[in-house]
Design an enzyme around this catalytic site. Structure first.
Site, short mmCIF file in Angstrom:
data_model
loop_
_atom_site.label_atom_id
_atom_site.label_comp_id
_atom_site.label_asym_id
_atom_site.label_seq_id
_atom_site.Cartn_x
_atom_site.Cartn_y
_atom_site.Cartn_z
N CYS A 129 -7.74 -3.65 25.01
CA CYS A 129 -7.76 -5.05 25.47
C CYS A 129 -7.30 -5.20 26.92
O CYS A 129 -7.43 -6.27 27.50
CB CYS A 129 -6.91 -5.91 24.55
SG CYS A 129 -7.33 -5.68 22.83
N HIS A 271 -5.11 -12.12 28.10
CA HIS A 271 -5.89 -11.62 26.97
C HIS A 271 -5.63 -12.56 25.78
O HIS A 271 -4.50 -12.94 25.51
CB HIS A 271 -5.44 -10.19 26.65
CG HIS A 271 -5.95 -9.69 25.35
ND1 HIS A 271 -7.27 -9.84 24.97
CD2 HIS A 271 -5.33 -9.06 24.31
CE1 HIS A 271 -7.42 -9.32 23.77
NE2 HIS A 271 -6.26 -8.85 23.34
N ASN A 301 -9.98 -12.92 19.13
CA ASN A 301 -9.66 -11.84 20.06
C ASN A 301 -10.93 -11.02 20.31
O ASN A 301 -11.40 -10.32 19.41
CB ASN A 301 -8.56 -10.99 19.43
CG ASN A 301 -8.13 -9.83 20.31
OD1 ASN A 301 -8.83 -9.45 21.23
ND2 ASN A 301 -6.98 -9.25 20.00
O1 UT7 Z 1 -5.64 -7.31 21.09
C1 UT7 Z 1 -4.66 -6.35 20.90
C2 UT7 Z 1 -3.36 -6.97 20.80
N1 UT7 Z 1 -3.20 -7.52 19.48
C3 UT7 Z 1 -2.23 -8.37 19.26
O2 UT7 Z 1 -1.54 -8.72 20.16
C4 UT7 Z 1 -1.98 -8.82 17.85
C5 UT7 Z 1 -0.49 -8.90 17.62
N2 UT7 Z 1 -0.12 -9.27 16.29
C6 UT7 Z 1 -0.27 -10.51 15.79
O3 UT7 Z 1 -0.87 -11.36 16.39
C7 UT7 Z 1 0.40 -10.83 14.48
O4 UT7 Z 1 1.27 -9.77 14.14
C8 UT7 Z 1 -0.60 -11.05 13.31
C9 UT7 Z 1 -1.35 -12.35 13.50
C10 UT7 Z 1 -1.55 -9.92 13.19
C11 UT7 Z 1 0.18 -11.17 12.00
O5 UT7 Z 1 1.13 -12.21 12.08
P1 UT7 Z 1 2.65 -11.98 11.63
O6 UT7 Z 1 3.32 -13.27 11.72
O7 UT7 Z 1 3.16 -10.83 12.43
O8 UT7 Z 1 2.47 -11.61 10.10
P2 UT7 Z 1 2.92 -10.29 9.36
O9 UT7 Z 1 2.00 -9.16 9.69
O10 UT7 Z 1 4.38 -10.08 9.55
O11 UT7 Z 1 2.66 -10.73 7.85
C12 UT7 Z 1 3.40 -11.79 7.25
C13 UT7 Z 1 2.85 -12.04 5.86
C14 UT7 Z 1 2.72 -10.79 5.02
O12 UT7 Z 1 3.07 -11.11 3.70
P3 UT7 Z 1 4.49 -10.67 3.10
O13 UT7 Z 1 4.50 -9.18 3.19
O14 UT7 Z 1 5.49 -11.33 3.98
O15 UT7 Z 1 4.45 -11.20 1.71
C15 UT7 Z 1 1.24 -10.49 5.07
O16 UT7 Z 1 0.79 -9.78 3.95
O17 UT7 Z 1 1.54 -12.61 5.95
C16 UT7 Z 1 0.64 -11.87 5.13
N3 UT7 Z 1 -0.66 -11.89 5.77
C17 UT7 Z 1 -1.56 -12.84 5.51
N4 UT7 Z 1 -1.54 -13.95 4.74
C18 UT7 Z 1 -2.61 -14.73 4.72
C19 UT7 Z 1 -1.17 -11.01 6.64
N5 UT7 Z 1 -2.41 -11.38 7.00
C20 UT7 Z 1 -2.67 -12.52 6.30
C21 UT7 Z 1 -3.77 -13.37 6.25
N6 UT7 Z 1 -3.70 -14.46 5.46
N7 UT7 Z 1 -4.89 -13.15 6.97
#
Ligand code: UT7
Length: 409
Positions: A129, A271, A301
């Site tokens: 990215c 980005h 993204n």
């Molecule tokens: O382009 C390259 C650079 N990329 C980035 O910068 C992306 C960086 N990361 C992010 O934007 C975020 O980490 C995400 C959007 C990918 C995820 O958000 P988060 O707030 O960090 O969520 P998490 O991964 O900590 O997950 C929290 C919860 C989990 O459930 P539990 O384990 O707490 O019960 C996940 O299983 O959210 C759950 N979860 C979802 N729930 C509903 C993960 N994906 C989803 C989903 N829908 N799509």
């Protein structure tokens, strides 16, 4: 004759510096829109979660007829139109992408051929990215060093093809699209003022797409770490922490390198990964969030394409004016990150008029490019057949060999 004063005048005349200015821009996104509700029909997620955690509402998905190269080509045509230059004026074409058409030949070579840019070198650049900022920096340095005059820099991706559509933690995030800029040498002060490129390969396992050279490609090891070939995986929370740690520092460093203060930045074009990352950077830099261009809600993204697409939309929305200081910032797989400060220095789009005669010349070049490539491939096929049929001493054995091969198939 006047004598040279050795204290004030150099022995050899110093050429006035050359600057690298953005003189054209263009974007292309697929027509097919996929909303959060569409995704929630096949994985367990919902619009509320996606909007709250990322800011994304919808993304564009390439049709069967669209690819990284076709999107790049369309964006490039639009950029040449705004710059009002001919493809033969290009010295270099760089495509930043993580979803190239092939490992080789490069996507840039395909674009070069389709544009009929017969004087240009072409290659792809891989920095995930951050790729567009890396590529723009390479092109600007080549222009300022005097080795080239005009470059076409493209970020293009078909992320939909490398997503695991069963993995709700990644498939909701990405979309397809392309953006391009024409960068040109000028004696007018400004253009690309500074760049800061960084990498931390220790984070290589946080965000990746394993390919043929990877250990994951070894059948005996495949699956041991659960990663599929040519499918993206990401440890989202770690990448999120990394992004919120580096983005503000990186912009700060590039700003200082340009001899400016963060308060001099008129618009940040980051980005587009997650709106919360932009909010965090704005807070840390003490820049009003309204100075951060964001279209993540409509495209998600698009990896290396996100910055040039956002740049195009910022210009369209008249958010960039002559002499404005623009900060670009990319971050992602590698891990890599990169910032660049540009002083805008060319007419606004309304003043930029593509001359009719150049438009026609470009169209002729695009048209002849298609026919030239096709006729070359045709000629190669005819030559091969002719060689095969050429009546020589070895003709009968060769024909027999062919029958043998066909039988085996
Ligand atoms: O382009 C390259 C650079 N990329 C980035 O910068 C992306 C960086 N990361 C992010 O934007 C975020 O980490 C995400 C959007 C990918 C995820 O958000 P988060 O707030 O960090 O969520 P998490 O991964 O900590 O997950 C929290 C919860 C989990 O459930 P539990 O384990 O707490 O019960 C996940 O299983 O959210 C759950 N979860 C979802 N729930 C509903 C993960 N994906 C989803 C989903 N829908 N799509």
């Amino acid at each position: 004759m006047a004598m040279r004063n050795p204290k004030t005048e150099p022995e050899y005349p110093i050429a006035s510096p050359t600057y690298a200015h953005v003189v054209g821009w263009g974007m292309a996104v697929p027509e097919n829109v996929m909303t959060n509700d569409d995704i929630s029909a096949f994985v367990e997620t919902n619009d509320e979660w996606i909007v709250a955690r990322t800011g994304i509402k919808e993304r564009r998905i390439a049709s069967e007829d669209e690819s990284t190269a076709t999107l790049a080509y369309k964006a490039a045509q639009r950029a040449l139109e705004i710059a009002d230059i001919l493809p033969i004026d290009l010295d270099l074409i760089v495509v930043a992408t993580s979803t190239p058409e092939n490992i080789f030949p490069s996507t840039a070579s395909l674009v070069q051929d389709w544009l009929n840019a017969s004087h240009a070198g072409a290659f792809d650049l891989s920095a995930a990215c951050s790729g567009f900022v890396y590529a723009l920096n390479m092109a600007a340095d080549s222009i300022r060093a005097g080795s080239i005059t005009t470059a076409l820099v493209i970020g293009s991706e078909t992320m939909s093809r490398i997503l695991d559509w069963q993995d709700r933690s990644t498939c909701i995030l990405f979309g397809d699209g392309a953006g391009a800029v024409v960068l040109q040498a000028s004696k007018v002060e400004g253009g690309v003022l500074s760049s800061v490129l960084r990498s931390d390969g220790a984070g290589c396992d946080l965000l990746a797409i394993p390919s043929v050279g990877s250990i994951d490609a070894d059948e005996s090891r495949a699956g041991s770490n659960g990663h599929q070939l040519f499918k993206m995986y990401m440890v989202g929370s770690e990448v999120f922490k990394f992004a919120t740690r580096v983005v503000n520092d990186s912009i700060d460093q590039a700003t200082k390198l340009a001899g400016l203060d963060v308060s001099d930045i008129d618009l940040v074009i980051p980005h587009q990964a997650n709106y919360r990352i932009l909010q965090s950077a704005a807070r840390k830099l003490k820049i009003d969030i309204n100075k951060f261009m964001s279209n993540v809600d409509r495209y998600g993204n698009t990896s290396a394409a996100s910055i040039p697409i956002a740049l195009c939309e910022a210009i369209e929305q008249k958010r960039i004016h002559d002499k404005d200081h623009i900060a670009l910032v990319g971050f992602g797989g590698g891990l890599t990150w990169a910032s660049m400060i540009i002083q805008w220095g060319i007419p606004e789009p309304s003043q930029q008029q593509s001359s009719l005669i150049n438009r026609q010349r470009r169209n002729i070049l695009y048209y002849t490019a298609k026919w030239r490539s096709r006729s070359r491939r045709w000629r190669r096929r005819v030559n091969k057949t002719m060689e095969y049929l050429r009546p020589k001493r070895g003709r009968v054995p060769r024909l027999l060999r062919k029958v043998d091969e066909d039988d085996r198939l």
